[in-house]
Design a protein around this motif. Structure first.
Motif, mmCIF file in Angstrom:
data_model
loop_
_atom_site.group_PDB
_atom_site.id
_atom_site.type_symbol
_atom_site.label_atom_id
_atom_site.label_comp_id
_atom_site.label_asym_id
_atom_site.label_seq_id
_atom_site.Cartn_x
_atom_site.Cartn_y
_atom_site.Cartn_z
ATOM 1 N N LEU A 94 -8.142 -0.089 6.753
ATOM 2 C CA LEU A 94 -8.378 -1.500 6.457
ATOM 3 C C LEU A 94 -7.171 -2.308 6.932
ATOM 4 C CD1 LEU A 94 -10.158 -3.687 5.108
ATOM 5 C CD2 LEU A 94 -8.892 -3.264 2.991
ATOM 6 N N ILE A 95 -7.417 -3.300 7.779
ATOM 7 C CA ILE A 95 -6.362 -4.181 8.288
ATOM 8 C C ILE A 95 -6.542 -5.552 7.653
ATOM 9 C CG2 ILE A 95 -5.317 -5.200 10.338
ATOM 10 C CD1 ILE A 95 -6.429 -2.862 11.965
ATOM 11 N N ASN A 96 -5.531 -6.017 6.942
ATOM 12 C CA ASN A 96 -5.595 -7.291 6.221
ATOM 13 C C ASN A 96 -4.881 -8.367 7.033
ATOM 14 O OD1 ASN A 96 -6.749 -5.929 3.897
ATOM 15 N ND2 ASN A 96 -4.690 -5.154 3.495
ATOM 16 N N ILE A 97 -5.626 -9.372 7.482
ATOM 17 C CA ILE A 97 -5.063 -10.439 8.308
ATOM 18 C C ILE A 97 -5.174 -11.750 7.546
ATOM 19 C CG2 ILE A 97 -5.182 -11.667 10.513
ATOM 20 C CD1 ILE A 97 -6.520 -9.237 11.722
ATOM 21 N N GLY A 98 -4.053 -12.241 7.026
ATOM 22 C CA GLY A 98 -4.108 -13.490 6.272
ATOM 23 C C GLY A 98 -2.865 -13.730 5.462
ATOM 24 N N GLY A 99 -2.979 -14.659 4.531
ATOM 25 C CA GLY A 99 -1.884 -14.990 3.639
ATOM 26 C C GLY A 99 -1.819 -14.047 2.454
ATOM 27 N N GLY A 100 -1.103 -14.479 1.408
ATOM 28 C CA GLY A 100 -0.866 -13.612 0.268
ATOM 29 C C GLY A 100 -2.112 -13.185 -0.468
ATOM 30 N N VAL A 101 -3.125 -14.043 -0.526
ATOM 31 C CA VAL A 101 -4.373 -13.666 -1.191
ATOM 32 C C VAL A 101 -5.013 -12.474 -0.464
ATOM 33 C CG1 VAL A 101 -6.731 -14.394 -1.735
ATOM 34 C CG2 VAL A 101 -4.816 -15.941 -2.182
ATOM 35 N N ILE A 102 -5.047 -12.536 0.873
ATOM 36 C CA ILE A 102 -5.669 -11.461 1.645
ATOM 37 C C ILE A 102 -4.866 -10.170 1.549
ATOM 38 C CG2 ILE A 102 -6.119 -10.689 4.029
ATOM 39 C CD1 ILE A 102 -8.357 -12.379 2.992
ATOM 40 N N THR A 103 -3.534 -10.244 1.683
ATOM 41 C CA THR A 103 -2.752 -9.007 1.622
ATOM 42 C C THR A 103 -2.757 -8.419 0.215
ATOM 43 O OG1 THR A 103 -0.663 -10.234 1.319
ATOM 44 C CG2 THR A 103 -1.290 -9.646 3.566
ATOM 45 N N ASP A 104 -2.755 -9.276 -0.810
ATOM 46 C CA ASP A 104 -2.800 -8.780 -2.191
ATOM 47 C C ASP A 104 -4.141 -8.096 -2.494
ATOM 48 O OD1 ASP A 104 -0.287 -9.701 -2.726
ATOM 49 O OD2 ASP A 104 -0.863 -11.061 -4.338
ATOM 50 N N ILE A 105 -5.229 -8.800 -2.189
ATOM 51 C CA ILE A 105 -6.547 -8.262 -2.535
ATOM 52 C C ILE A 105 -6.923 -7.119 -1.600
ATOM 53 C CG2 ILE A 105 -8.039 -9.782 -1.139
ATOM 54 C CD1 ILE A 105 -9.806 -10.081 -3.632
ATOM 55 N N GLY A 106 -6.551 -7.230 -0.309
ATOM 56 C CA GLY A 106 -6.849 -6.160 0.634
ATOM 57 C C GLY A 106 -6.124 -4.875 0.293
ATOM 58 N N GLY A 107 -4.853 -4.994 -0.098
ATOM 59 C CA GLY A 107 -4.104 -3.809 -0.506
ATOM 60 C C GLY A 107 -4.686 -3.168 -1.751
ATOM 61 N N ARG A 115 -10.479 6.304 -4.098
ATOM 62 C CA ARG A 115 -9.147 6.710 -4.579
ATOM 63 C C ARG A 115 -8.044 6.492 -3.552
ATOM 64 N NH1 ARG A 115 -12.188 11.116 -7.007
ATOM 65 N NH2 ARG A 115 -12.354 10.732 -9.256
ATOM 66 N N GLY A 116 -8.312 5.639 -2.578
ATOM 67 C CA GLY A 116 -7.243 5.231 -1.680
ATOM 68 C C GLY A 116 -7.507 5.504 -0.212
ATOM 69 N N ILE A 117 -7.543 4.427 0.594
ATOM 70 C CA ILE A 117 -7.601 4.554 2.044
ATOM 71 C C ILE A 117 -6.383 3.828 2.620
ATOM 72 C CG2 ILE A 117 -10.116 4.758 2.155
ATOM 73 C CD1 ILE A 117 -10.233 1.793 2.994
ATOM 74 N N ASP A 118 -6.050 4.116 3.866
ATOM 75 C CA ASP A 118 -4.902 3.492 4.511
ATOM 76 C C ASP A 118 -5.155 2.008 4.775
ATOM 77 O OD1 ASP A 118 -3.747 5.968 4.507
ATOM 78 O OD2 ASP A 118 -3.878 6.293 6.675
ATOM 79 N N PHE A 119 -4.071 1.235 4.724
ATOM 80 C CA PHE A 119 -4.189 -0.185 5.076
ATOM 81 C C PHE A 119 -2.925 -0.662 5.774
ATOM 82 C CE2 PHE A 119 -2.248 -0.235 0.897
ATOM 83 C CZ PHE A 119 -1.396 -1.327 0.870
ATOM 84 N N ILE A 120 -3.095 -1.727 6.547
ATOM 85 C CA ILE A 120 -2.008 -2.372 7.287
ATOM 86 C C ILE A 120 -2.068 -3.865 6.996
ATOM 87 C CG2 ILE A 120 -1.288 -3.057 9.626
ATOM 88 C CD1 ILE A 120 -2.121 -0.248 10.558
ATOM 89 N N ASN A 121 -0.911 -4.481 6.828
ATOM 90 C CA ASN A 121 -0.858 -5.928 6.591
ATOM 91 C C ASN A 121 -0.384 -6.674 7.832
ATOM 92 O OD1 ASN A 121 -1.717 -5.812 3.916
ATOM 93 N ND2 ASN A 121 0.350 -5.631 3.100
ATOM 94 N N ILE A 122 -1.144 -7.692 8.217
ATOM 95 C CA ILE A 122 -0.766 -8.615 9.283
ATOM 96 C C ILE A 122 -0.668 -10.004 8.638
ATOM 97 C CG2 ILE A 122 -1.254 -9.449 11.617
ATOM 98 C CD1 ILE A 122 -1.190 -6.459 11.617
ATOM 99 N N PRO A 123 0.481 -10.365 8.062
ATOM 100 C CA PRO A 123 0.589 -11.656 7.370
ATOM 101 C C PRO A 123 0.577 -12.817 8.354
ATOM 102 C CG PRO A 123 2.726 -10.581 7.455
ATOM 103 C CD PRO A 123 1.735 -9.591 7.996
ATOM 104 N N THR A 124 -0.138 -13.879 8.009
ATOM 105 C CA THR A 124 -0.271 -15.030 8.903
ATOM 106 C C THR A 124 0.345 -16.298 8.335
ATOM 107 O OG1 THR A 124 -2.448 -15.564 7.988
ATOM 108 C CG2 THR A 124 -2.397 -14.113 9.916
#
Length: 355
Positions: A94-107, A115-124
């Motif tokens: 899961l790649i989260n592209i956005g502000g704090g709401v997206i990175t918080d909820i995406g993570g 029980r957990g998949i990998d994720f990457i944050n792309i803060p905008t």
């Protein structure tokens, strides 16, 4: 710009690091990719990201509405259902592209799905770059109470592409600036001094300022990943700031505040409290108040606003044994955690702010 090695993941900077991202995806042989965006980043940021993404994996886009109101468990359920319906499995990224709401909820969604998949944050947004996407805190609000439900779990990487900042309005840039000011106040007086008079700040070097802000937060988090000690320093301005943000969010008669707008007020109030408790000099307090009020518009508080804000303090996550815990300044560049403050002094701080 040099990569910052965080606790179990790298923070990468610049366009060239999309090559690192592509290599990471290829080497980990993910089954498919899901990209989480909101309505703003879908329109303004996704195309740029996809222009750099090179993969033969299936890509699915999940869009949610933008704004803090979407940061709740109901939105998580919707995303979990979409992941399930579209065939996400334990090897999904899961790649989260956005502000704090997206990175918080995406993570949070990634940390709990199967029980957990990998994720990457792309803060905008600036706020997400220097704060929300760094440090492994993921979660959602509980009603109007900020970040009450969540986990600490780190992404596989964070990629900082400051070109995304060109999509932001001025108030969003100021919101992120509040966290940068905080990092100087709690950890690095020389860094703070670069912001204390913005007319002297060379914003041609703004990428360097962002890099240093992330370094400061990372240095603190590396010492205390689970917030049992010094990481509480990062909550300076947030004890009252979060209560103010929550109160304005739930009150229909108030204009909803951006996170940084509320934290800016919180930093002034908590600096006043630091001064009254003998931790901060009068000159330092005046310097802080002058610098922050030069950047942020004043917030109007009525007399009947104060008790509801005080009532919200009991829900602050730093509280222990029913006691409200503050992180206060012990001079500019230093912090003192686990400080109890009585309501009379808090009310006094609001009176000083109004003056």
């Amino acid at each position: 710009m040099q990569t910052i090695q965080a606790n179990g993941y790298p923070v990468l900077f610049g366009e060239k690091e999309y090559e690192t991202l592509n290599a990471f995806i290829k080497n980990n042989n993910y089954s498919n990719l899901f990209i989480l965006v909101d309505s703003h980043t879908n329109e303004l940021c996704l195309l740029r990201f996809l222009s750099f993404l090179v993969t033969d994996k299936t890509i699915e886009i999940i869009e949610i509405e933008s704004g803090e109101a979407e940061k709740n468990i109901h939105t998580c359920v919707e995303i979990w259902n979409i992941l399930t319906e579209l065939g996400a499995d334990r090897k999904t990224l899961l790649i989260n592209i956005g502000g704090g709401v997206i990175t918080d909820i995406g993570g949070f969604v990634a940390s709990t799905f199967k029980r957990g998949i990998d994720f990457i944050n792309i803060p905008t947004t600036l706020l997400a770059m220097v704060d929300a996407s760094i440090g492994g805190k993921n979660g959602v609000d509980l009603g109007n109470l900020k970040n009450q439900i969540g986990v600490i779990n780190v992404p596989k990487m964070v990629l900082i592409d400051t070109e995304f900042l060109s999509t932001l309005p001025q108030n969003e840039m100021r919101s992120g600036l509040a966290e940068m000011l905080k990092h100087g106040l709690i950890f690095d007086a020389s860094y703070w001094s670069q912001f204390s008079d913005l007319s002297q700040t060379d914003f041609a070097d703004f990428d360097e300022l962002i890099h240093r802000s992330i370094e400061i937060k990372n240095e603190i988090v590396m010492q205390d990943p689970t917030e049992n000690g010094i990481r509480k320093a990062l909550n300076f301005g947030h004890t009252l700031g979060h209560a103010i943000e929550s109160y304005f969010l739930e009150n229909q008669n108030k204009k909803t505040l951006l996170h940084g707008e509320a934290i800016a007020v919180g930093m002034i109030l908590e600096s006043f409290i630091s001064r009254q408790k003998g931790l901060l000099s009068a000159a330092e307090y005046q310097e802080i108040k002058t610098a922050i009020t030069a950047i942020f518009d004043p917030i109007i508080f009525e007399e009947n606003d104060l008790q509801p804000i005080l009532d919200l303090l009991i829900h602050d996550k730093k509280n222990e044994y029913g006691k409200i815990q503050f992180a206060l300044l012990e001079g500019i560049g230093k912090i003192k955690i686990n400080q109890e403050v009585d309501n009379e002094l808090i009310i006094e701080s609001f009176k000083d702010y109004k003056n």
